[in-house]
Design a protein around this motif. Structure first.
Motif, short mmCIF file in Angstrom:
data_model
loop_
_atom_site.label_atom_id
_atom_site.label_comp_id
_atom_site.label_asym_id
_atom_site.label_seq_id
_atom_site.Cartn_x
_atom_site.Cartn_y
_atom_site.Cartn_z
N LYS A 127 11.42 29.09 1.08
CA LYS A 127 10.74 30.01 0.18
C LYS A 127 9.97 29.23 -0.90
O LYS A 127 8.80 29.52 -1.18
CB LYS A 127 11.76 30.96 -0.47
N GLU A 128 10.64 28.24 -1.48
CA GLU A 128 10.01 27.44 -2.53
C GLU A 128 8.83 26.62 -1.96
O GLU A 128 7.78 26.52 -2.59
CB GLU A 128 11.07 26.53 -3.17
N LEU A 129 9.02 26.11 -0.76
CA LEU A 129 7.95 25.33 -0.13
C LEU A 129 6.72 26.22 0.09
O LEU A 129 5.59 25.81 -0.21
CB LEU A 129 8.46 24.75 1.20
N LEU A 130 6.94 27.42 0.58
CA LEU A 130 5.82 28.35 0.80
C LEU A 130 5.13 28.68 -0.52
O LEU A 130 3.90 28.76 -0.59
CB LEU A 130 6.31 29.63 1.48
N HIS A 131 5.93 28.84 -1.56
CA HIS A 131 5.41 29.13 -2.90
C HIS A 131 4.46 28.00 -3.34
O HIS A 131 3.37 28.24 -3.85
CB HIS A 131 6.62 29.26 -3.83
N GLU A 132 4.88 26.76 -3.13
CA GLU A 132 4.07 25.61 -3.53
C GLU A 132 2.85 25.44 -2.62
O GLU A 132 1.76 25.17 -3.09
CB GLU A 132 4.90 24.32 -3.53
N VAL A 133 3.08 25.60 -1.32
CA VAL A 133 1.96 25.42 -0.38
C VAL A 133 0.87 26.47 -0.65
O VAL A 133 -0.32 26.15 -0.57
CB VAL A 133 2.47 25.49 1.09
N ASP A 134 1.27 27.66 -1.00
CA ASP A 134 0.26 28.69 -1.33
C ASP A 134 -0.59 28.24 -2.51
O ASP A 134 -1.80 28.48 -2.54
CB ASP A 134 0.94 30.03 -1.63
N SER A 135 0.03 27.58 -3.49
CA SER A 135 -0.75 27.08 -4.63
C SER A 135 -1.63 25.91 -4.23
O SER A 135 -2.78 25.82 -4.69
CB SER A 135 0.18 26.65 -5.77
N VAL A 136 -1.10 25.03 -3.39
CA VAL A 136 -1.90 23.90 -2.92
C VAL A 136 -3.14 24.44 -2.21
O VAL A 136 -4.28 23.99 -2.44
CB VAL A 136 -1.08 23.00 -1.96
N LEU A 137 -2.92 25.45 -1.37
CA LEU A 137 -4.01 26.08 -0.61
C LEU A 137 -5.07 26.65 -1.56
O LEU A 137 -6.27 26.41 -1.39
CB LEU A 137 -3.39 27.19 0.23
N ALA A 138 -4.61 27.38 -2.58
CA ALA A 138 -5.56 27.99 -3.53
C ALA A 138 -6.36 26.90 -4.26
O ALA A 138 -7.57 27.03 -4.45
CB ALA A 138 -4.80 28.86 -4.52
N LEU A 139 -5.68 25.80 -4.63
CA LEU A 139 -6.38 24.71 -5.32
C LEU A 139 -7.40 24.05 -4.40
O LEU A 139 -8.51 23.74 -4.82
CB LEU A 139 -5.36 23.67 -5.83
#
Ligand code: HEM
Length: 287
Positions: A55-67
């Protein structure tokens, strides 16, 4: 109110247990074995911990993607480093479960049928968002179920790979996403563009660092797959899985999967003319 004293009218202060929902969290481990088998507690907790990290990894990856989509390479790189640290935890955590013997596992394994990590929707989300868009994963989830809807949404959205390649395109590299097709033919022109990025690392140092972090991200999931399958072999040998697959034989094939196959391939074409890290940091280049 005097310092340190609370009146009855003050709203209740937040407590550790209340904030983190500890009593709810620690009541979520329900053993299937009856009489309860000692190691089933570990088995449940380790899976739950993995799902929390997913869950935390997806949370971070979503932000990486947006950046990445906003073309902010350095910000994406910073958060990607966090993802790498989480992945390291995923890999090393396997050792805790390996303290269980195959006989311990057999005391409750039959109770698990037909449940399996195979059905981990968050793991499939990680695969999809990273670049492995395979619609057939949907077949394992009931039509209209919440898990299937989340996967369908992921399949319709850009992946890390798409976003990275968009960023490269915006910075003058002629690359197109591979769309996660494992059977994709390697495109020599595309590899040549990535070789150019590595050879000119001094000019595009942020992109080069990002590419290196992305291959590490890929490698760490691969290491998790390897670590998991070796544990599986240790636990069940060549028995079939509770999810109905060939077990270790199936899992050994998944080790071939790559999120960024081009990043792996480009290395083959680098030469000693490509310039080293020191060279890149100094902004110099070989004549
Ligand atoms: C005794 C420990 C374990 C055994 C024997 C085991 C066994 C297996 C087997 C045989 C499969 C293949 C599918 C099937 O037929 O069931 C599988 C898949 C999987 N397991 Fe485990 N597993 C164990 C622990 C874990 C843990 C702790 C996790 C953490 C989440 C996990 C996550 C997964 C995932 C995500 C898959 C799907 C992999 C893929 O399809 O690429 N497993 N497991």
């Amino acid at each position: 109110m005097a310092f340190g004293l609370r009146s009855n009218d003050d709203p209740p202060r937040l407590s550790y247990g209340g904030y983190l929902k500890i009593s709810e969290l620690t009541s979520l481990q329900r053993l299937e074995s009856d009489p309860p088998q000692h190691d089933e507690m570990l088995f449940i907790i380790i899976h739950q911990v993995y799902e929390l990290w997913f869950k935390e990894l997806l949370h971070e990856v979503d932000s990486v993607l947006a950046l990445l989509l906003r073309k902010e390479a350095l910000g994406a790189h910073r958060l990607l480093r966090r993802c790498l640290e989480i992945e390291q935890v995923l890999v090393t955590q396997v050792a805790v479960l390996e303290t269980m013997t195959p006989m311990d596992f057999l005391t409750f394994r039959d109770n698990l049928m037909p449940a399996s990590g195979f059905q981990s929707a968050q793991f499939r989300e990680i695969e999809i968002v990273s670049g492995l868009k395979e619609a057939r994963v949907l077949d394992h989830y009931a039509e209209g179920s919440a898990e299937r809807k989340r996967l369908e949404l992921r399949l319709s959205q850009p992946t890390l790979q798409d976003a990275f390649y968009e960023l490269l395109t915006a910075r003058g590299f002629n690359v197109i996403p591979e769309n996660g097709s494992p059977a994709r033919e390697s495109a020599p022109e595309q590899i040549a563009e990535l070789v150019r990025l590595y050879e000119q690392a001094n000019k595009h140092y942020d992109l080069f660092m990002l590419a290196e972090a992305l291959i590490e991200y890929d490698e760490l999931i691969l290491l998790w797959r390897l670590r998991h399958v070796k544990m599986v072999e240790r636990m069940i040998g060549s028995k079939t899985g509770t999810g109905g697959s060939d077990g270790a034989a199936y899992l050994n094939k998944t080790v071939e999967r790559r999120f960024f196959p081009d990043l792996w391939e480009l290395r083959t074409y680098l030469s000693n003319k490509s310039g080293g890290c020191e060279d890149a940091q100094n902004g110099g280049s070989h004549g």
